[in-house]
Design an enzyme around this catalytic site. Structure first.
Site, short mmCIF file in Angstrom:
data_model
loop_
_atom_site.label_atom_id
_atom_site.label_comp_id
_atom_site.label_asym_id
_atom_site.label_seq_id
_atom_site.Cartn_x
_atom_site.Cartn_y
_atom_site.Cartn_z
N HIS A 155 0.84 -1.20 0.00
CA HIS A 155 0.00 0.00 0.00
C HIS A 155 0.88 1.25 0.00
CE1 HIS A 155 -3.70 -2.32 1.77
NE2 HIS A 155 -3.32 -2.76 0.60
N GLU A 157 1.51 3.35 2.34
CA GLU A 157 2.34 3.45 3.53
C GLU A 157 3.52 2.48 3.47
OE1 GLU A 157 -2.04 3.99 4.88
OE2 GLU A 157 -0.91 2.86 3.37
N SER A 179 -6.76 6.79 5.11
CA SER A 179 -6.67 6.14 6.41
C SER A 179 -6.04 4.75 6.27
CB SER A 179 -8.07 6.02 7.02
OG SER A 179 -8.02 5.34 8.26
N CYS A 181 -5.02 0.85 6.52
CA CYS A 181 -5.69 -0.42 6.77
C CYS A 181 -5.06 -1.08 8.00
CB CYS A 181 -5.57 -1.33 5.55
SG CYS A 181 -3.89 -1.92 5.26
N CYS A 184 -1.24 -1.81 7.49
CA CYS A 184 -0.41 -0.60 7.54
C CYS A 184 -0.40 0.00 8.95
CB CYS A 184 -0.91 0.43 6.53
SG CYS A 184 -0.66 -0.10 4.82
#
Length: 260
Positions: A155, A157, A179, A181, A184
């Site tokens: 992802h 991040e 935001s 998950c 992450c």
């Protein structure tokens, strides 16, 4: 072809130049450019919104010139150049003073531009940026690569963390365009980030309070364009969005439920 900040000049042959940052591809600016001298080269990314870069050719090879200085205006065009440049090259091309004047809003804008880059590659629009809390320099950046790399959990991040490498993340801030998950979020508190700034809790949320309980400073700084952009993507590619969050099993179960 016209480039911002440069005098009109024809572009000559395509070049590949070896630098200490790797091989860069671009075009030589016609040598009669009075502003930059005979040996300037303009390098263009495939993305037309990414500004030019200059390489100064010398007797000992090529050296990357610092082009983004403390006096450079903070625009989407400049921030998009930072998005496209390799992180390891930023210290050579971007003046330290430029990073110090960037606000949290500017770094979140970079995260969104990274997300948009991922979307334009066919992927999911989520971007992340990691900065040093003291110097404000970018240590890592990246975007979701579910589609591009066939990677089930890289992802925005995680991509930024991978780019940063082995760091003491307790001295850093992570900006994420969406935001985080569960995966992450676990990465963020397991690597002991000092601070997290979230750019979208409208399309997704849930782990902010968990991270606060883990001792991480969590701030919300929504980018309205980023929020609208993700909502548009989710409407366009609902199955890809669901896969990115919960995997192909969730997509299969959703399709099965709809067929009954």
């Amino acid at each position: 072809m016209k480039m911002p900040g440069l005098p009109p000049a024809p572009l000559e042959q395509k070049l590949h130049v070896n630098t200490d940052s790797g091989v860069l591809s671009g075009f030589r600016l016609a040598p009669k450019s009075p502003s930059f001298g005979r040996e300037c080269i303009v390098f263009l990314e495939n993305d037309a919104r990414c500004p030019w870069m200059l390489i100064q050719q010398g007797p000992r090879g090529a050296a990357v010139k610092t082009l983004i200085t403390k006096d450079t205006a903070v625009t989407d065009e400049v921030l998009n150049a930072i998005v496209h440049l390799p992180t390891r090259s930023l210290s050579k091309i971007v003046d330290e003073a430029f990073f110090k004047k960037l606000t949290d809003k500017d770094f979140m804008r970079i995260a969104f531009l990274l997300a948009r880059k991922g979307y334009e590659e066919g992927g999911s629009p989520i971007g992340g940026v990691i900065i040093d809390n003291k110097t404000r320099q970018i240590l890592g950046k990246g975007h979701n690569t579910l589609v591009q790399e066939n990677h089930p959990y890289n992802h925005g991040e995680t991509s930024a963390v991978r780019d940063a490498g082995r760091q003491d993340f307790s001295q850093t801030t992570l900006f994420t365009s969406l935001s985080p998950c569960d995966i992450c979020a676990a990465l963020i508190y397991m690597r002991q980030f000092k601070r997290l700034v979230v750019g979208d809790v409208t399309n997704a949320s849930g782990n902010e309070e968990l991270l606060r309980q883990k001792g991480i400073q969590v701030d919300i700084l929504e980018d309205p364009e980023g929020v609208a952009f993700y909502a548009k993507y989710r409407k366009e590619k609902p199955d890809q969005d669901l896969e990115d969050w919960k995997g192909l099993a969730a997509v299969r179960k959703s399709a099965s439920a709809k067929s009954h």
